[in-house]
Design a protein around this motif. Structure first.
Motif, PDB file in Angstrom:
ATOM      1  N   THR A 146      -8.721  -5.565 -23.791  1.00 26.79           N
ATOM      2  CA  THR A 146      -8.980  -5.180 -25.177  1.00 26.79           C
ATOM      3  C   THR A 146     -10.360  -5.639 -25.627  1.00 26.79           C
ATOM      4  O   THR A 146     -11.106  -4.888 -26.268  1.00 26.79           O
ATOM      5  CB  THR A 146      -7.912  -5.793 -26.103  1.00 26.79           C
ATOM      6  OG1 THR A 146      -6.646  -5.520 -25.540  1.00 26.79           O
ATOM      7  CG2 THR A 146      -8.009  -5.197 -27.485  1.00 26.79           C
ATOM      8  N   VAL A 147     -10.697  -6.867 -25.281  1.00 31.32           N
ATOM      9  CA  VAL A 147     -12.008  -7.376 -25.678  1.00 31.32           C
ATOM     10  C   VAL A 147     -13.117  -6.515 -25.081  1.00 31.32           C
ATOM     11  O   VAL A 147     -14.060  -6.129 -25.772  1.00 31.32           O
ATOM     12  CB  VAL A 147     -12.179  -8.849 -25.234  1.00 31.32           C
ATOM     13  CG1 VAL A 147     -13.635  -9.268 -25.369  1.00 31.32           C
ATOM     14  CG2 VAL A 147     -11.290  -9.750 -26.060  1.00 31.32           C
ATOM     15  N   VAL A 148     -12.964  -6.182 -23.811  1.00 32.11           N
ATOM     16  CA  VAL A 148     -13.993  -5.371 -23.158  1.00 32.11           C
ATOM     17  C   VAL A 148     -14.136  -4.028 -23.868  1.00 32.11           C
ATOM     18  O   VAL A 148     -15.233  -3.632 -24.285  1.00 32.11           O
ATOM     19  CB  VAL A 148     -13.662  -5.153 -21.661  1.00 32.11           C
ATOM     20  CG1 VAL A 148     -14.589  -4.091 -21.070  1.00 32.11           C
ATOM     21  CG2 VAL A 148     -13.809  -6.445 -20.891  1.00 32.11           C
ATOM     22  N   VAL A 149     -13.033  -3.313 -24.057  1.00 33.74           N
ATOM     23  CA  VAL A 149     -13.160  -1.951 -24.573  1.00 33.74           C
ATOM     24  C   VAL A 149     -13.634  -1.948 -26.028  1.00 33.74           C
ATOM     25  O   VAL A 149     -14.449  -1.119 -26.427  1.00 33.74           O
ATOM     26  CB  VAL A 149     -11.845  -1.157 -24.378  1.00 33.74           C
ATOM     27  CG1 VAL A 149     -10.759  -1.638 -25.327  1.00 33.74           C
ATOM     28  CG2 VAL A 149     -12.106   0.333 -24.567  1.00 33.74           C
ATOM     29  N   LEU A 150     -13.157  -2.920 -26.822  1.00 38.19           N
ATOM     30  CA  LEU A 150     -13.595  -2.930 -28.220  1.00 38.19           C
ATOM     31  C   LEU A 150     -15.058  -3.333 -28.348  1.00 38.19           C
ATOM     32  O   LEU A 150     -15.808  -2.739 -29.117  1.00 38.19           O
ATOM     33  CB  LEU A 150     -12.709  -3.868 -29.054  1.00 38.19           C
ATOM     34  CG  LEU A 150     -11.294  -3.362 -29.319  1.00 38.19           C
ATOM     35  CD1 LEU A 150     -10.611  -4.240 -30.371  1.00 38.19           C
ATOM     36  CD2 LEU A 150     -11.278  -1.916 -29.755  1.00 38.19           C
ATOM     37  N   SER A 151     -15.478  -4.349 -27.581  1.00 39.99           N
ATOM     38  CA  SER A 151     -16.888  -4.764 -27.687  1.00 39.99           C
ATOM     39  C   SER A 151     -17.815  -3.642 -27.264  1.00 39.99           C
ATOM     40  O   SER A 151     -18.857  -3.416 -27.877  1.00 39.99           O
ATOM     41  CB  SER A 151     -17.187  -5.981 -26.812  1.00 39.99           C
ATOM     42  OG  SER A 151     -16.103  -6.838 -26.783  1.00 39.99           O
ATOM     43  N   ILE A 152     -17.408  -2.971 -26.190  1.00 38.49           N
ATOM     44  CA  ILE A 152     -18.282  -1.894 -25.693  1.00 38.49           C
ATOM     45  C   ILE A 152     -18.346  -0.749 -26.699  1.00 38.49           C
ATOM     46  O   ILE A 152     -19.435  -0.322 -27.102  1.00 38.49           O
ATOM     47  CB  ILE A 152     -17.773  -1.372 -24.334  1.00 38.49           C
ATOM     48  CG1 ILE A 152     -17.917  -2.440 -23.264  1.00 38.49           C
ATOM     49  CG2 ILE A 152     -18.531  -0.092 -23.957  1.00 38.49           C
ATOM     50  CD1 ILE A 152     -19.188  -2.433 -22.493  1.00 38.49           C
ATOM     51  N   THR A 153     -17.208  -0.228 -27.094  1.00 39.72           N
ATOM     52  CA  THR A 153     -17.246   0.974 -27.928  1.00 39.72           C
ATOM     53  C   THR A 153     -17.803   0.694 -29.312  1.00 39.72           C
ATOM     54  O   THR A 153     -18.554   1.496 -29.858  1.00 39.72           O
ATOM     55  CB  THR A 153     -15.850   1.586 -28.092  1.00 39.72           C
ATOM     56  OG1 THR A 153     -14.965   0.568 -28.577  1.00 39.72           O
ATOM     57  CG2 THR A 153     -15.342   2.149 -26.787  1.00 39.72           C
ATOM     58  N   ARG A 154     -17.438  -0.474 -29.879  1.00 40.94           N
ATOM     59  CA  ARG A 154     -17.868  -0.720 -31.254  1.00 40.94           C
ATOM     60  C   ARG A 154     -19.306  -1.192 -31.351  1.00 40.94           C
ATOM     61  O   ARG A 154     -20.039  -0.775 -32.240  1.00 40.94           O
ATOM     62  CB  ARG A 154     -16.985  -1.791 -31.884  1.00 40.94           C
ATOM     63  CG  ARG A 154     -15.611  -1.326 -32.272  1.00 40.94           C
ATOM     64  CD  ARG A 154     -14.926  -2.502 -32.901  1.00 40.94           C
ATOM     65  NE  ARG A 154     -13.658  -2.156 -33.517  1.00 40.94           N
ATOM     66  CZ  ARG A 154     -13.066  -2.934 -34.426  1.00 40.94           C
ATOM     67  NH1 ARG A 154     -13.641  -4.066 -34.779  1.00 40.94           N
ATOM     68  NH2 ARG A 154     -11.928  -2.578 -34.955  1.00 40.94           N
ATOM     69  N   ILE A 207     -18.656   4.095 -18.699  1.00 46.63           N
ATOM     70  CA  ILE A 207     -19.185   3.303 -17.590  1.00 46.63           C
ATOM     71  C   ILE A 207     -18.969   1.811 -17.843  1.00 46.63           C
ATOM     72  O   ILE A 207     -18.612   1.050 -16.942  1.00 46.63           O
ATOM     73  CB  ILE A 207     -20.684   3.599 -17.371  1.00 46.63           C
ATOM     74  CG1 ILE A 207     -20.860   5.049 -16.927  1.00 46.63           C
ATOM     75  CG2 ILE A 207     -21.282   2.660 -16.333  1.00 46.63           C
ATOM     76  CD1 ILE A 207     -22.308   5.456 -16.736  1.00 46.63           C
ATOM     77  N   GLY A 208     -19.156   1.374 -19.083  1.00 46.31           N
ATOM     78  CA  GLY A 208     -18.986  -0.031 -19.425  1.00 46.31           C
ATOM     79  C   GLY A 208     -17.556  -0.485 -19.218  1.00 46.31           C
ATOM     80  O   GLY A 208     -17.292  -1.548 -18.630  1.00 46.31           O
ATOM     81  N   VAL A 209     -16.590   0.324 -19.677  1.00 46.08           N
ATOM     82  CA  VAL A 209     -15.180  -0.014 -19.495  1.00 46.08           C
ATOM     83  C   VAL A 209     -14.855  -0.051 -18.007  1.00 46.08           C
ATOM     84  O   VAL A 209     -14.138  -0.937 -17.532  1.00 46.08           O
ATOM     85  CB  VAL A 209     -14.287   1.016 -20.238  1.00 46.08           C
ATOM     86  CG1 VAL A 209     -12.831   0.842 -19.837  1.00 46.08           C
ATOM     87  CG2 VAL A 209     -14.460   0.854 -21.734  1.00 46.08           C
ATOM     88  N   PHE A 210     -15.453   0.881 -17.280  1.00 45.63           N
ATOM     89  CA  PHE A 210     -15.239   0.916 -15.842  1.00 45.63           C
ATOM     90  C   PHE A 210     -15.773  -0.356 -15.176  1.00 45.63           C
ATOM     91  O   PHE A 210     -15.153  -0.908 -14.262  1.00 45.63           O
ATOM     92  CB  PHE A 210     -15.919   2.158 -15.261  1.00 45.63           C
ATOM     93  CG  PHE A 210     -15.833   2.260 -13.776  1.00 45.63           C
ATOM     94  CD1 PHE A 210     -14.618   2.528 -13.147  1.00 45.63           C
ATOM     95  CD2 PHE A 210     -16.965   2.085 -12.982  1.00 45.63           C
ATOM     96  CE1 PHE A 210     -14.535   2.623 -11.765  1.00 45.63           C
ATOM     97  CE2 PHE A 210     -16.884   2.179 -11.594  1.00 45.63           C
ATOM     98  CZ  PHE A 210     -15.667   2.446 -10.985  1.00 45.63           C
ATOM     99  N   GLY A 211     -16.926  -0.850 -15.660  1.00 48.58           N
ATOM    100  CA  GLY A 211     -17.487  -2.095 -15.132  1.00 48.58           C
ATOM    101  C   GLY A 211     -16.530  -3.254 -15.339  1.00 48.58           C
ATOM    102  O   GLY A 211     -16.299  -4.066 -14.435  1.00 48.58           O
ATOM    103  N   GLY A 212     -15.929  -3.321 -16.541  1.00 52.01           N
ATOM    104  CA  GLY A 212     -14.949  -4.367 -16.823  1.00 52.01           C
ATOM    105  C   GLY A 212     -13.734  -4.233 -15.921  1.00 52.01           C
ATOM    106  O   GLY A 212     -13.206  -5.229 -15.407  1.00 52.01           O
TER     107      GLY A 212
END
Ligand SMILES: Nc1ncnc2c1ncn2[C@@H]1O[C@H](COP(=O)(O)OP(=O)(O)OP(=O)(O)O)[C@@H](O)[C@H]1O
Ligand SMILES: [Mg+2]
Lengths: 257, 257
Positions: free
Chosen positions: A87-95, A163-168
């Motif tokens: 959750t932290v990864v996806v929210l930080s990236i998208t927001r 790509i960022g979520v994929f990296g996480g």
């Protein structure tokens, strides 16, 4: 009262610069919405801004996603909250990080090249030549870039998000031993459309800021190669500052309450 | 020969900082004739042309074209006026993002809204007139020699068959033969199209070939103005010094011995 003078001078020149920028912005935008348009030029700028920025933005996104996963894991592990990593990864990236980092990278790449190109055209009298060939330089040079920047940055950021979520995901699954399906499920679970949409709106604003700063500083450059160099630096620095400031304002509008 | 005045400048003044370049300049450019401005380097000849084109706003004075005051026009009105004017810049000012043929066709496509193919055919024809063949048409301007660039600029200036043409040093940097060819072309353009030409040149042989009238600019003013045949009997020391290229005389160049 003499010590007030320099303060007054700074204040006046600041107001003057703000006024000039506002006027330039108004002229640029008004040419974006009034025909004739230059579809060829817009397309060329879109390819330059969107397609050719992909590698830089992609690299930034994947490493950011990886670092986020590592950091949040090592932090959350202290109080057994490892499941929050996704959750932290996806929210930080998208927001935040997707739009801001993409915006800053594009500011360095595109803002600089726009300022250099238009600045060179200015000091070699090509901008004047446009006028004598009854073509409005703002319409021909500025409007296509503003349109392309505002449209392409959201596309770039959408790709950067993925790509960022994929990296996480890579780090979590292959290094931190998360279960793959589990991790993806956690990623989706708390993600709301608004998280992504707010990021894309930010991206559009940042794209506008980057191209506007490039055009503004290039268009007003004076004094040969040195002037063009100065314009390039100013374009990148001012675009970066404005992106960070605008990001705060937009975040407080979207998530302030 | 004495007809209406095409362009009239009255009391035109322009200073950059505290450097007064033009100080109350008066000049009449008769319609259908070729007027040449001569004067020392840095005396403000190029600035005068740019004032007429509206690229530089004079501090004082009025400029009329065909009796219409063009000193304080809006951008779109200026575009309308510039449609009737062709300009060869001293530096060429070719668009380096476009090929040679597209440079020449630019005014036809953007200003006159002629279809691309047709415009390029006209452009090739104009290039042939300045002695440039098909083989340079697809080159980029930075692949050309200085003299070739000048000729492309010339082709671009006359491409739209304008009624007024400004040539800022059309033959500087050309070999003597090509210089004579270009001079002939200018004369032909004026005679055949009935255009009004206003040229700047340092080359006295060229002045005698292309000029019907000569005006000498010195200290921000036109100090002598007459038919080209009278230039040897001007009775003006400044003119005499200039046409005979003497270092001694009333004109002091800013150099220290
Ligand atoms: N945009 C500008 N900003 C500041 N000064 C300028 C500008 N344009 C011209 N000048 C100054 O005005 C003066 C006249 O310039 P101009 O280009 O008209 O000279 P010129 O008569 O065309 O000379 P040359 O024959 O060498 O081309 C010069 O001293 C130049 O430094
Ligand atoms: Mg000049």
């Amino acid at each position: 009262m003499n010590f007030l003078r320099p303060i007054g001078r700074v204040a006046i020149s600041f107001l003057e610069a703000t006024g000039r920028l506002a006027l330039f912005t108004f002229r640029g935008v008004s040419h974006c919405v009034r025909p004739p348009f230059f579809p060829r030029l817009i397309l060329r700028q879109m390819i330059d801004i969107g397609y050719f920025s992909l590698p830089v933005v992609g690299m930034t996104a994947i490493f950011t996603g990886m670092v986020l996963a590592l950091q949040s894991y090592s932090g959350f592990a202290r109080f057994n909250a490892e499941s929050a990593v996704a959750t932290v990864v996806v929210l930080s990236i998208t927001r935040e990080l997707g739009p801001v980092l993409a915006g800053l990278m594009v500011a360095g790449r595109i803002g600089a090249s726009i300022a250099a190109e238009i600045g060179t055209m200015r000091v070699t009298e090509q901008v004047d030549a446009l006028t004598t060939l009854s073509t409005n330089p703002v319409k021909y040079l500025v409007a296509p870039r503003l349109i392309a920047g505002t449209l392409m940055l959201p596309c770039l950021v959408l790709i950067a998000d993925i790509i960022g979520v994929f990296g996480g995901y890579l780090i979590s699954v292959f290094k931190l031993d998360f279960n793959a399906t589990n991790y993806l499920q956690l990623t989706w679970e708390f993600l709301k459309p608004m998280d992504v949409i707010s990021g894309l709106v930010k991206a559009a604003v940042f794209g506008f800021i980057v191209t506007l700063m490039g055009c503004y500083h290039g268009y007003n450059s004076r004094g040969g190669a040195q002037g063009v160099g100065r314009a390039t630096t100013n374009a990148v620095v001012s675009a970066s500052m404005l992106i960070l400031a605008a990001n705060y304002v937009l975040t407080s509008i979207f998530f302030g309450d | 020969m004495t007809g209406a005045q095409k362009i009239t400048l009255k009391g035109v003044a322009k200073a950059f900082g505290d450097k007064h370049v033009l100080a109350g300049l008066d000049l009449d450019v008769p319609a259908g004739q070729s007027t040449v401005i001569i004067g020392g380097s840095g005396s403000g000849k190029s600035v005068t042309l740019k004032c007429i084109l509206g690229l530089i706003r004079p501090d004082a004075g009025t400029i009329t074209i065909d009796g219409e005051d063009v000193t304080d026009l809006s951008r779109s009105q200026k575009e309308e006026v510039n449609r009737r004017i062709g300009m060869l810049f001293q530096s060429g000012a070719l668009f380096d993002s476009l090929s040679v043929v597209d440079n020449v066709a630019f005014g036809l496509i953007q200003g006159k809204r002629i279809a691309r193919r047709e415009a390029q055919a006209i452009a090739l024809d104009k290039l042939a007139q300045v002695g440039l063949g098909r083989e340079v048409a697809d080159l980029s301007p930075d692949e050309l020699s200085g003299g070739m660039r000048k000729r492309v600029g010339l082709a671009r200036a006359i491409a739209t068959d304008p009624e007024i043409i400004f040539f800022d040093e059309p033959t500087t940097g050309l070999d003597p033969i090509m210089g004579a060819v270009i001079d002939e072309l200018i004369v032909k353009t004026v005679k055949e199209m009935g255009a009004t030409a206003l040229s700047i040149t340092h080359d006295m042989a060229s002045v005698r070939r292309i000029g019907d009238r000569v005006a000498m600019l010195h200290d921000g003013k036109i100090i002598w103005n007459g038919a080209v045949a009278e230039i040897d009997q001007s009775g003006n020391e400044h003119v005499d010094q200039f046409i005979h290229g003497r270092a001694e005389g009333p004109i002091k160049m800013g150099v220290r011995a």
